[in-house]
Motif scaffolding. Sequence first.
Motif, short mmCIF file in Angstrom:
data_model
loop_
_atom_site.label_atom_id
_atom_site.label_comp_id
_atom_site.label_asym_id
_atom_site.label_seq_id
_atom_site.Cartn_x
_atom_site.Cartn_y
_atom_site.Cartn_z
N ALA A 5 -7.32 -1.07 -6.21
CA ALA A 5 -8.76 -0.84 -6.35
C ALA A 5 -9.36 -0.33 -5.04
O ALA A 5 -10.13 0.63 -5.01
N ARG A 6 -8.99 -0.96 -3.92
CA ARG A 6 -9.51 -0.52 -2.63
C ARG A 6 -9.07 0.90 -2.30
O ARG A 6 -9.80 1.68 -1.69
N ARG A 7 -7.86 1.23 -2.70
CA ARG A 7 -7.37 2.59 -2.48
C ARG A 7 -8.23 3.60 -3.24
O ARG A 7 -8.59 4.66 -2.70
N GLU A 66 0.82 -1.21 0.00
CA GLU A 66 0.00 0.00 0.00
C GLU A 66 0.85 1.26 0.00
O GLU A 66 0.48 2.28 -0.61
N GLU A 67 2.00 1.22 0.68
CA GLU A 67 2.88 2.38 0.72
C GLU A 67 3.53 2.68 -0.63
O GLU A 67 3.88 3.83 -0.91
N LEU A 77 2.53 -10.70 -7.04
CA LEU A 77 2.38 -9.25 -6.99
C LEU A 77 1.46 -8.75 -8.10
O LEU A 77 0.61 -7.88 -7.89
N ILE A 78 1.63 -9.28 -9.32
CA ILE A 78 0.78 -8.86 -10.44
C ILE A 78 -0.69 -9.20 -10.14
O ILE A 78 -1.60 -8.47 -10.56
N ALA A 79 -0.93 -10.27 -9.37
CA ALA A 79 -2.30 -10.68 -9.05
C ALA A 79 -2.92 -9.85 -7.93
O ALA A 79 -4.11 -9.51 -8.00
N ILE A 80 -2.15 -9.52 -6.89
CA ILE A 80 -2.75 -8.91 -5.70
C ILE A 80 -2.61 -7.38 -5.65
O ILE A 80 -3.41 -6.73 -4.98
N VAL A 81 -1.64 -6.81 -6.34
CA VAL A 81 -1.50 -5.34 -6.31
C VAL A 81 -2.74 -4.66 -6.87
O VAL A 81 -3.20 -3.65 -6.31
N PRO A 82 -3.37 -5.16 -7.97
CA PRO A 82 -4.61 -4.52 -8.42
C PRO A 82 -5.70 -4.51 -7.35
O PRO A 82 -6.51 -3.57 -7.29
N HIS A 83 -5.73 -5.53 -6.51
CA HIS A 83 -6.72 -5.60 -5.43
C HIS A 83 -6.53 -4.42 -4.47
O HIS A 83 -7.48 -3.71 -4.14
N PHE A 84 -5.29 -4.19 -4.03
CA PHE A 84 -5.02 -3.08 -3.11
C PHE A 84 -5.21 -1.73 -3.79
O PHE A 84 -5.68 -0.77 -3.17
#
Length: 424
Positions: free
Chosen positions: A222-224, A140-141, A213-220
Amino acid sequence: MHAFAPFANASATPTVRQTTSKRQQTSSRSNAIARVVRANARSNDAEDAVGDATTRRRAIATLFAGAVGTAGAVGSAKADVQDYLSNLLVEKPPPPKREILLPDLEVKPLTREEGYRGTTGANKSKAQIEFAQFIAPIIEENIDMDFGSYFRLALADLGTFSVVGKKNGLNGSIRFELDRPENAGLKPAFNSIEKIKKAVDAKTTQPITYADLIAIVPHFAARRQFKADYMEEVGDDKNYEFLFIGTNPFLGAKIRIGRRDADGPDPEGLIPLVDGNAEDFIAWFRRMGLGPNELAALAPYIYEDRQKGIDICAQDGTCARLLDVYETQRILGKRAPGPAVTIIKNLKQCTDQCIPGGPLSVAPAQLDPLYVDYAFIKGGGEIPRISASGAYPGSIYDSGSKLAMQLRASQAEQRAQAAAAAGN
């Protein structure tokens, strides 16, 4: 008859006299005994009278003494109650803490081969979740791009997947494929993933894969964006986590990690983004085991120009109806979690399913999953065991029982305070 009469009369007279004399003697003795008994009775009555008087005096004295004692006891009880109530208002120092002695925690790291055979799948899965929670703030940072940019990168990596044979897919091979025409403009997003990977690897004991990372970074990401939109609409974020719990990576839409990286590129010509039409897109998603729902929900993020993806998908009647439904959701406003949940749900469907080997290739199904450290643990009243922990510094020590860890911390604090007091 007459000859014998004098003899008979002579013998009878002395017998009567003797009987009378005996009766008189007996009567005299009886009278004497009666006089003695009456005298003794009068003596006993006098003594009983004296005893009764003495007993009554003693009883009166006892009652009087008891009454005096009772009055004294009541006064003493009142004094005790007053002392107790007054002591309640006096602040007292806390009682000294009882020192709890525990044996030192013995942690012996094990090799992966020694460790993974001695632990359960649930233990390994828990370790991976702990790893994901550890790296979440780092991700997130370091996010510096929008959700659409990260999603297009993920789509380019997973878009080569074939549900028949469960081959290709989201495996980090995009790093070898950035020069292909369909992947034009993805280098900035990949450079951001590279930066996040370096930040994560610097603080963990095992490097994270590009695929994860390519799979989960979009998740974070999007929430941001969801949170920013919500705050813009509402003005604060105090209810955001409650309303958008369906997008939470650890409570609602739980992220999965454990994907492995490929050593080379996937085959070319599997992603019809250049000059593709609605029919091509539907066939593309069908090959991946996906359908119109996923295609319509993610259409705005297929191209850098959001409207281009929507226009192409709208050429198909089914996709057009679904696009209208999703557009109605968006009209509800940024404060409604419906569109956000739709995006996250379909994103997860793609990133969890379209990987080499299929969904079961992600832990806990793997015998030896990623991001796990193994150790033999003993101490603190614990049963010696092999433990699987998240692969970050100190995670093995966290795998001891929570009670034992708290007791050790308390014991260390007591020793530090004693040492400080001794130094003063």
